[in-house]
Design an enzyme around this catalytic site. Structure first.
Site, PDB file in Angstrom:
ATOM      1  N   HIS A  37       7.111   1.382   8.578  1.00 42.08           N
ATOM      2  CA  HIS A  37       5.731   1.102   8.923  1.00 42.08           C
ATOM      3  C   HIS A  37       5.377  -0.448   8.953  1.00 42.08           C
ATOM      4  CE1 HIS A  37       3.494   5.167   8.649  1.00 42.08           C
ATOM      5  NE2 HIS A  37       4.530   5.194   9.506  1.00 42.08           N
TER       6      HIS A  37
ATOM      7  N   TYR B 109      -6.688   4.381   5.900  1.00 44.05           N
ATOM      8  CA  TYR B 109      -7.372   4.271   4.951  1.00 44.05           C
ATOM      9  C   TYR B 109      -8.844   4.109   5.260  1.00 44.05           C
ATOM     10  CZ  TYR B 109      -3.225   3.283   1.803  1.00 44.05           C
ATOM     11  OH  TYR B 109      -2.000   3.641   1.239  1.00 44.05           O
TER      12      TYR B 109
ATOM     13  N   PRO C   3      -3.947   6.424  -6.749  1.00 45.87           N
ATOM     14  CA  PRO C   3      -2.874   6.311  -5.655  1.00 45.87           C
ATOM     15  C   PRO C   3      -3.334   5.454  -4.529  1.00 45.87           C
ATOM     16  CG  PRO C   3      -4.178   8.175  -5.644  1.00 45.87           C
ATOM     17  CD  PRO C   3      -4.505   7.510  -7.142  1.00 45.87           C
TER      18      PRO C   3
ATOM     19  N   LYS D 282       1.212   2.646  -5.364  1.00 49.11           N
ATOM     20  CA  LYS D 282       2.322   1.792  -6.113  1.00 49.11           C
ATOM     21  C   LYS D 282       3.012   2.573  -7.333  1.00 49.11           C
ATOM     22  CE  LYS D 282       1.452  -2.069  -4.268  1.00 49.11           C
ATOM     23  NZ  LYS D 282       2.354  -2.103  -3.212  1.00 49.11           N
TER      24      LYS D 282
ATOM     25  N   TYR E  47       0.363  -4.912  -0.736  1.00 48.32           N
ATOM     26  CA  TYR E  47       0.841  -3.887  -0.071  1.00 48.32           C
ATOM     27  C   TYR E  47       2.390  -3.568   0.065  1.00 48.32           C
ATOM     28  CZ  TYR E  47       0.177   0.664   2.102  1.00 48.32           C
ATOM     29  OH  TYR E  47       0.155   1.999   2.203  1.00 48.32           O
TER      30      TYR E  47
END
Ligand code: APR
Ligand code: PHB
Length: 389
Positions: free
Chosen positions: A72, A200, A292, A296, A384
């Site tokens: 991704h 998200y 979550p 991580k 990220y």
């Protein structure tokens, strides 16, 4: 029995450490409370940072992740009725791999079996002894028989509920914690992902996340109340609520299907310090928990293992205790940055029951800043995909 490193827990942290040590000729034994099937039955997040992927390659178990995992290049943030893509590739030239943690655990277990290293499953009443000496011991019971394992070091990789952290004296251990006033209700379903990348979503009704395990399997979450029970949430109610929290296009693309796993997880941030006491080291969830948001947990376990593995190589291959002495400080410096990122992402994307009008305006400003500032996006992207080791 005698070994060089006794590892408590066969989750990702313990298995990865074991595999790296075995490949460098350092003998180790893993003691795991549960059965292998039980360990493989746990459903967890599946976003693999570049550094974690490199570690799995180093451990010789990365092949299936590279062939079946989904690369991704970015994620999408949904708010205000629209989706905004953050391209890691364009911003920092990096990507993550979406590959389920269960599959990583399976690959590690198979690698360990192929290497012929010892894992004792269903090891009961594990207890640690003489950790302040240079000859620590682990006692446990297996198939009704009391056993003792002599070793040089103990790696406490036994998760949040394990015994390792509790073996450090209260006078030494400091803990830091934040508990969030909501949970995540998650389902697994054999339907294609809503979008090619993760979404998200921040919505006034609460957070939502559209993730995936494969091109045919979705992992979907909605923020829920901690008082909710799984039985309160039929699949129909779940999809209806998720749709309301997504933008129109994503809602249209959502294909409802019968879920085959449904659970509620509370969210917390937790860190215990130090990560070393005498000959005992803590790594992974035994030492810290992240919410979550940002995925991580596994990645932090991998970076702890990196520092610990390096420390043990220093000791056994170069006769130096430097890495061992530096382990706690080095690992914690990275842990706290991931704690900060997960806390920040959680704060930015969820609806807090006690939030004021001011809090919500700040949240909107945060999202709008992230949407409009390349500097903010670069910061998001580098956290990220994972900060360097
Ligand atoms: N004795 C032996 N083993 C134990 C004991 C004990 N007393 N207590 C717990 N264990 C085992 C658990 O059964 C589990 O298999 O330790 C293992 C810990 O594994 P995880 O909880 O998966 O923790 P870790 O390996 O640190 O992995 C971190 O996995 O837990 C997720 O969200 C977490 O993604 C993160 C990553
Ligand atoms: C998941 O796929 O389970 C997942 C993905 C990303 C997260 C959390 C969970 O931030």
């Amino acid at each position: 029995m005698r070994t060089q490193v006794a590892i408590i827990g066969a989750g990702p942290a313990g298995l990865l450490l074991g595999q790296l040590l075995t490949r460098h000729g350092i003998d180790n034994v893993i003691l795991e409370l549960r059965s292998a099937d039980y360990v493989l039955g746990r459903v967890r997040a599946g976003v693999v940072e570049k550094g974690t992927a490199d570690m799995l390659d180093e451990a010789g178990v990365g092949a299936r992740m590279h062939s079946e995992g989904l690369v991704h290049d970015g994620v999408e943030l949904a708010f205000g009725g629209q989706r905004h893509r953050i391209s890691f590739r364009d911003l920092i030239g990096k990507a993550v791999i979406v590959y389920g943690q269960t599959e990583i655990t399976r690959d590690l277990m198979e690698g360990r079996a192929a290497a012929g290293a010892t894992t004792v499953y269903e090891a009961e009443d594990v207890s640690l002894h003489d950790i302040e000496s240079d000859r620590p011991k682990v006692r446990y019971r297996h198939k009704g028989v009391e056993q003792e394992l002599d070793c040089d070091f103990i790696a406490g990789c036994d998760g949040y509920h394990g015994i390792s952290r509790r073996s450090i004296p209260d006078a030494v251990l400091r803990t830091y914690e934040r508990v969030y006033p909501f949970g995540w209700l998650g389902i697994l379903v054999d339907r294609p992902p809503v979008s090619e990348e993760l979404i998200y979503a921040n919505h006034e009704r609460g957070f939502a996340l559209c993730s995936m395990r494969s091109p045919t399997r979705s992992r979907l979450y909605i923020q829920c109340s901690l008082e909710d029970r799984v039985e309160d949430w039929s699949d129909e109610r779940f999809y209806e609520e998720l749709k309301r929290r997504l933008d129109d296009e994503a809602a249209r693309r959502l294909e409802p299907g019968q879920s085959f796993e449904k659970s509620i997880a509370p969210l917390r941030s937790f860190v215990a310090e130090p990560l070393r006491h005498g000959r005992l080291f803590l790594a992974g969830d035994a030492a810290h928990i992240v919410p979550p948001t940002g995925a991580k947990g596994l990645n932090l376990a991998a970076s702890d293992v990196f520092y610990l593995w390096q420390a043990l190589l220093d000791f056994y291959k170069r006769g130096s205790s430097q890495g061992i002495d530096a382990y706690s400080g080095r690992a914690l410096a990275r842990v706290w940055k991931a704690e900060r990122f997960s806390w920040w992402m959680t704060s930015m994307l969820h609806r807090f029951p006690d939030s004021s009008g001011f809090d919500r305006k700040i949240q909107q400003a945060e999202l709008d800043y992230l949407r409009s500032s390349q500097a903010a996006q670069i910061s998001f992207a580098e956290n990220y995909v994972g900060l360097p080791y």
